[in-house]
Design a protein around this motif. Structure first.
Motif, PDB file in Angstrom:
ATOM      1  N   GLU A 115       3.527  10.933 -14.771  1.00  0.00           N
ATOM      2  CA  GLU A 115       4.110  10.569 -13.476  1.00  0.00           C
ATOM      3  C   GLU A 115       3.044  10.019 -12.530  1.00  0.00           C
ATOM      4  OE1 GLU A 115       6.140  13.022  -9.893  1.00  0.00           O
ATOM      5  OE2 GLU A 115       7.006  13.340 -11.879  1.00  0.00           O
ATOM      6  N   ALA A 116       1.866  10.643 -12.510  1.00  0.00           N
ATOM      7  CA  ALA A 116       0.774  10.151 -11.667  1.00  0.00           C
ATOM      8  C   ALA A 116       0.313   8.770 -12.130  1.00  0.00           C
ATOM      9  CB  ALA A 116      -0.387  11.129 -11.696  1.00  0.00           C
ATOM     10  N   PHE A 117       0.218   8.581 -13.441  1.00  0.00           N
ATOM     11  CA  PHE A 117      -0.194   7.293 -13.988  1.00  0.00           C
ATOM     12  C   PHE A 117       0.805   6.195 -13.624  1.00  0.00           C
ATOM     13  CE2 PHE A 117       0.190   4.268 -17.539  1.00  0.00           C
ATOM     14  CZ  PHE A 117      -1.058   3.670 -17.458  1.00  0.00           C
ATOM     15  N   LEU A 118       2.084   6.450 -13.864  1.00  0.00           N
ATOM     16  CA  LEU A 118       3.104   5.444 -13.575  1.00  0.00           C
ATOM     17  C   LEU A 118       3.233   5.182 -12.077  1.00  0.00           C
ATOM     18  CD1 LEU A 118       5.852   6.460 -16.151  1.00  0.00           C
ATOM     19  CD2 LEU A 118       4.232   4.548 -16.286  1.00  0.00           C
ATOM     20  N   GLY A 119       3.032   6.213 -11.268  1.00  0.00           N
ATOM     21  CA  GLY A 119       3.064   6.028  -9.824  1.00  0.00           C
ATOM     22  C   GLY A 119       1.965   5.091  -9.340  1.00  0.00           C
ATOM     23  N   GLY A 120       0.826   5.125 -10.015  1.00  0.00           N
ATOM     24  CA  GLY A 120      -0.269   4.231  -9.661  1.00  0.00           C
ATOM     25  C   GLY A 120      -0.015   2.787 -10.028  1.00  0.00           C
ATOM     26  N   LEU A 121       0.936   2.528 -10.909  1.00  0.00           N
ATOM     27  CA  LEU A 121       1.261   1.167 -11.312  1.00  0.00           C
ATOM     28  C   LEU A 121       2.304   0.514 -10.419  1.00  0.00           C
ATOM     29  CD1 LEU A 121       1.461   1.614 -15.190  1.00  0.00           C
ATOM     30  CD2 LEU A 121      -0.415   0.645 -13.859  1.00  0.00           C
ATOM     31  N   ARG A 122       2.892   1.256  -9.515  1.00  0.00           N
ATOM     32  CA  ARG A 122       3.925   0.686  -8.644  1.00  0.00           C
ATOM     33  C   ARG A 122       3.329  -0.382  -7.744  1.00  0.00           C
ATOM     34  NH1 ARG A 122       6.371   6.330  -7.412  1.00  0.00           N
ATOM     35  NH2 ARG A 122       8.000   6.381  -8.961  1.00  0.00           N
ATOM     36  N   THR A 123       4.124  -1.408  -7.474  1.00  0.00           N
ATOM     37  CA  THR A 123       3.658  -2.471  -6.596  1.00  0.00           C
ATOM     38  C   THR A 123       3.887  -2.137  -5.128  1.00  0.00           C
ATOM     39  OG1 THR A 123       5.767  -3.638  -6.824  1.00  0.00           O
ATOM     40  CG2 THR A 123       3.974  -4.265  -8.318  1.00  0.00           C
ATOM     41  N   THR A 124       4.868  -1.279  -4.865  1.00  0.00           N
ATOM     42  CA  THR A 124       5.109  -0.825  -3.489  1.00  0.00           C
ATOM     43  C   THR A 124       5.169   0.698  -3.489  1.00  0.00           C
ATOM     44  OG1 THR A 124       7.504  -0.969  -3.796  1.00  0.00           O
ATOM     45  CG2 THR A 124       6.426  -2.869  -2.821  1.00  0.00           C
ATOM     46  N   PRO A 125       4.755   1.304  -2.408  1.00  0.00           N
ATOM     47  CA  PRO A 125       4.839   2.767  -2.341  1.00  0.00           C
ATOM     48  C   PRO A 125       6.288   3.232  -2.465  1.00  0.00           C
ATOM     49  CG  PRO A 125       3.544   1.900  -0.521  1.00  0.00           C
ATOM     50  CD  PRO A 125       4.161   0.739  -1.236  1.00  0.00           C
ATOM     51  N   PRO A 126       6.539   4.393  -3.077  1.00  0.00           N
ATOM     52  CA  PRO A 126       7.920   4.847  -3.259  1.00  0.00           C
ATOM     53  C   PRO A 126       8.637   5.134  -1.951  1.00  0.00           C
ATOM     54  CG  PRO A 126       6.361   6.532  -3.939  1.00  0.00           C
ATOM     55  CD  PRO A 126       5.567   5.301  -3.633  1.00  0.00           C
ATOM     56  N   ASN A 127       7.909   5.352  -0.863  1.00  0.00           N
ATOM     57  CA  ASN A 127       8.558   5.647   0.420  1.00  0.00           C
ATOM     58  C   ASN A 127       8.596   4.437   1.342  1.00  0.00           C
ATOM     59  OD1 ASN A 127       5.862   5.519   0.909  1.00  0.00           O
ATOM     60  ND2 ASN A 127       5.721   7.456   2.012  1.00  0.00           N
ATOM     61  N   ALA A 128       8.302   3.244   0.836  1.00  0.00           N
ATOM     62  CA  ALA A 128       8.332   2.027   1.659  1.00  0.00           C
ATOM     63  C   ALA A 128       9.779   1.619   1.933  1.00  0.00           C
ATOM     64  CB  ALA A 128       7.598   0.899   0.956  1.00  0.00           C
ATOM     65  N   LYS A 129      10.001   1.074   3.106  1.00  0.00           N
ATOM     66  CA  LYS A 129      11.329   0.596   3.468  1.00  0.00           C
ATOM     67  C   LYS A 129      11.524  -0.812   2.935  1.00  0.00           C
ATOM     68  CE  LYS A 129      11.564   3.422   7.572  1.00  0.00           C
ATOM     69  NZ  LYS A 129      11.655   3.460   9.014  1.00  0.00           N
ATOM     70  N   PRO A 130      12.717  -1.128   2.395  1.00  0.00           N
ATOM     71  CA  PRO A 130      12.961  -2.478   1.837  1.00  0.00           C
ATOM     72  C   PRO A 130      13.017  -3.548   2.878  1.00  0.00           C
ATOM     73  CG  PRO A 130      14.902  -1.063   1.533  1.00  0.00           C
ATOM     74  CD  PRO A 130      13.845  -0.256   2.206  1.00  0.00           C
TER      75      PRO A 130
END
Length: 42
Positions: free
Chosen positions: A27-42
Motif C-alpha cells: 500500500e505504501a509503495f503503490l501510494g507513492g506511485l500516485r500522480t495526485t494525492p488521495p485527498n486532492a480535490k478534483p
C-alpha cells in the motif's frame, strides 16, 4: 515486488503477521506511485 517480499521475510515478524505486513508495504509503495494525492480535490 521482490523487494517487498524480501522485506517481509526479513522484517515481517511472525508468519501470522506477514500477510498484513506485506499489504502495508505494498500500500505504501503503490501510494507513492500516485500522480495526485488521495485527498486532492478534483
Amino acid at each position: 515486488m521482490c523487494g517487498i517480499a524480501h522485506a517481509v521475510d526479513v522484517h515481517g515478524g511472525p508468519p501470522t503477521d506477514r500477510v498484513d505486513t506485506a499489504r502495508r508495504y505494498l500500500e505504501a509503495f503503490l501510494g507513492g506511485l500516485r500522480t495526485t494525492p488521495p485527498n486532492a480535490k478534483p
